[in-house]
Design an enzyme around this catalytic site. Structure first.
Site, PDB file in Angstrom:
ATOM      1  N   GLU A 120       1.529  36.194  54.520  1.00 61.40           N
ATOM      2  CA  GLU A 120       2.650  36.179  55.455  1.00 61.40           C
ATOM      3  C   GLU A 120       2.249  36.515  56.878  1.00 61.40           C
ATOM      4  O   GLU A 120       2.696  35.874  57.841  1.00 61.40           O
ATOM      5  CB  GLU A 120       3.748  37.135  54.978  1.00 61.40           C
ATOM      6  N   HIS A 179      13.465  42.405  45.699  1.00 60.99           N
ATOM      7  CA  HIS A 179      13.790  41.052  46.168  1.00 60.99           C
ATOM      8  C   HIS A 179      15.268  40.918  46.533  1.00 60.99           C
ATOM      9  O   HIS A 179      15.801  39.801  46.554  1.00 60.99           O
ATOM     10  CB  HIS A 179      13.446  40.011  45.100  1.00 60.99           C
TER      11      HIS A 179
END
Length: 665
Positions: A399, A468
């Protein structure tokens, strides 16, 4: 080494090499003196001992090549041709500095010479350089991006992510590691299991070489070979230059980690004394040549100091300047076509991306699984088949690396859409978003912008448990230099992207996971929408309900329930979380005299807290009740469905909070 690569040691050329190194050394000696006089402040990292690298590499680059430096970048800036007067004024923090005084010692930028600035984050410039090179690669240009960094950066994850991306995509980057043996105060043998740094790059399948960084001729020869290879193949090269810094890591450093004897041993083979001695011994130069060079440099430094001393301080009235570009006018509303199509939020986002790819050849999508897989939430399904792997670009699971690359590509003129799979993964890219995307315009004095769009899924409700299910958009809304959007309607899901891609600053778009399957009617001619205003989604006179994203439809449902009891609730969809539309919010609350904020983020330190504070600051005397807030419970989001639903805002809570502002249970 070929004849082309071998430096021609003419009198003119060796004089240029020696002058380049002495110029850097003397400039920095003066900076150290000025630092002791408190005319230069902050951190000051000097290049003393490493001059052969900048002097040997940078003059070999072409004018259209780019440079990304580290915080020890005065040598690179001077070698690149950034005027010494402007570099010195920047060290002072004066408005006449190369970055307008906004960057200081660690952030020298100069658009005129393609100098993309120093970077105070160790390893932070590596992904940026990859992205700049990616922009050239996608445009079919043969320019080289040279990225300078220290040995300490090679222990950072961004180093490995950048090596992999550059090698994987075959990008024209010259990675120059200035291995001075110490990461701040820790010797390389104490922090690295493999001290042969060039082997790390070789492990990624790229050309990797090592050179004596104290020998300016050897450095130049290696640079010539590397740059020729990059131009011919388009592929990266790694150059490890073994060197030594004679001064402390920074002027705050007491140097307790090494002995004076060690430093003196290295000084005896320093790049200037070594090269100058050889030149004089072999009659290529004479002492009077050296004396003349030093006098000329002393005069140049004196002029630079005088320029900085006479420079002006930027007025306090300009404090907010260069935080963001001047806002663009809102797009003209698209007249309804009269035809609608039933679609999903997911498809609306996809068509927004597709429209952008068709409209602007600079646009490309990059992220984890966006291509062959079609995206974690199937948003980009089918786009790779239509637009190809170059513009629908699958990335590694890195990322920070690919977000930084997107930032670099944007700074170099492209219009990337970076997809971070879910908001929790954005924390791995937070360094690049906060320290690069949000700051480059400011630190460069407005010379460089970062028109990147970063999309990510956010929110709870899918039983994905604590790691998440975050709603962290309020965190990013805290950061100056960013625009933060939360589209909730089909029109916004499709049209906000259009406007965001035309914005000169970084834009983050948060898409709530519970909206992807939501269906509705969308005008077939739907076009761009503004990214500057909140929207009143329902009129009312008794209480204002303020929300955004996935909570909008719960809030509208709550308003319907309140209407059954004769309570008129006005519903505001924030749409834009930074900058907040105070005008719409205060206009509504000032009229209804009551407010409830619905925010899926946690209450402590949340976006709802910021909005409540603004309401109290601006319309307190018009209020008939304290501001109410409905937020997620202060707990990691649980996995079981009943607990997950209990943890996030629901319609009954919103109804109860609204009634409480009216004194009704």
């Amino acid at each position: 080494m070929t004849v082309i690569d071998k430096p021609h040691l003419t009198r003119e050329h060796v004089l240029s090499l020696l002058t380049g190194m002495i110029r850097i050394r003397k400039f920095e000696d003066k900076c150290a003196e000025l630092y002791s006089q408190e005319k230069i402040r902050g951190f000051l990292h000097l290049y003393d001992g490493e001059e052969a690298i900048a002097a040997g590499v940078i003059p070999v680059l072409g004018k259209d090549d780019k440079i990304v430096a580290t915080y020890r970048e005065h040598g690179q800036a001077l070698a690149r041709g950034v005027p010494m007067t402007e570099v010195m004024a920047e060290m002072y923090g004066k408005a006449e500095g190369s970055s307008g005084g906004r960057g200081g010692s660690m952030h020298i930028f100069d658009a005129a010479t393609n100098f993309y600035g120093g970077n105070a984050i160790v390893g932070g410039g590596l992904p940026l350089a990859v992205g700049i090179a990616l922009a050239d690669h996608m445009r079919g240009q043969t320019h080289v991006t040279a990225c300078f960094f220290g040995d300490g950066a090679t222990a950072e994850g961004e180093f490995h992510e950048s090596m992999n991306l550059a090698a994987l995509w075959g990008l024209p980057v010259l990675f120059v590691c200035e291995n001075n043996g110490y990461a701040m105060g820790t010797a390389i043998g104490r922090y690295d299991s493999d001290t042969d740094i060039h082997e790390k790059a070789a492990a990624y399948g790229m050309e990797s070489r090592v050179v004596d960084g104290m020998d300016v001729v050897a450095v130049e020869a290696a640079a010539r070979t590397a740059i020729r290879h990059i131009r011919e193949t388009g592929k990266p090269v790694f150059l490890e230059c073994k060197t030594y810094r004679f001064r402390p890591h920074s002027m705050f450093d007491a140097q307790l980690y090494r002995t004076k004897e060690e430093v003196e041993t290295w000084r005896k083979r320093g790049p200037i004394v070594q090269f100058q001695t050889w030149l004089l011994k072999n009659g290529l130069l004479h002492q009077e040549d050296v004396d003349r060079v030093e006098r000329e440099i002393d005069d140049e430094i004196a002029q630079a100091v005088a320029f900085a001393e006479a420079g002006t301080w930027e007025p306090k009235a300009d404090l907010m300047k260069h935080t963001m570009a001047e806002p663009l006018p809102d797009p003209e509303p698209t007249p309804p076509s009269g035809e609608t199509v039933e679609t999903t939020y997911r498809e609306a986002v996809k068509q927004g991306i597709r429209d952008a790819l068709l409209r602007d050849e600079r646009v490309f999508l990059m992220g984890e699984d966006v291509g062959a897989y079609g995206g974690c939430y199937a948003v980009s399904k089918g786009l790779m088949a239509e637009f190809g792997e170059d513009r629908i670009r699958d990335t590694p699971l890195s990322e920070s690396g690919f977000t930084g690359a997107g930032i670099g590509a944007a700074a170099a003129g492209m219009r990337p859409i970076v997809e971070v799979m879910t908001v929790n993964f954005s924390l791995l890219a937070l360094d690049q978003i906060l320290n690069t995307a949000a700051t480059v315009r400011h630190m460069s004095g407005g010379q460089f912008g970062v028109p990147v769009v970063i999309r990510m899924a956010t929110g709870a409700g899918k039983q994905l448990a604590a790691q998440h299910s975050h709603s962290l958009e309020g965190w990013f809304s805290h950061i100056p230099g960013l625009k933060v959007l939360a589209p909730a309607t089909l029109e916004d899901a499709r049209g906000m992207l259009w406007t965001a891609l035309e914005d000169p600053d970084p834009v983050l778009i948060f898409e709530n996971v519970m909206l992807y399957n939501r269906t509705g009617l969308l005008d077939t001619g739907a076009g761009p929408v503004d990214i500057s205003k909140a929207a009143v989604r329902r009129q009312g006179d008794d209480v204002t309900l303020i929300t955004y994203g996935g909570s909008l439809y719960k809030t509208l449902e709550a308003a319907e329930e309140l209407a059954k009891e004769g309570i008129g609730a006005e519903v505001i969809d924030l749409r834009v979380l930074r900058p907040l539309d105070d005008t719409t919010i205060m206009g509504s609350v000032g009229r209804t005299r009551r407010a409830v904020i619905v925010d899926e983020g946690w209450k402590s330190g949340s976006l709802s807290a910021e909005i409540a504070a603004r309401i109290h600051e601006q319309v307190f005397w018009q209020m008939d009740a304290p501001v109410g807030r409905v937020c997620s419970a202060e707990v990691p989001i649980p996995y079981p469905a009943h607990l997950e639903q209990a943890a996030i805002p629901q319609v009954p809570q919103i109804v109860a909070a609204a009634k409480a502002t009216l004194g009704r249970s």
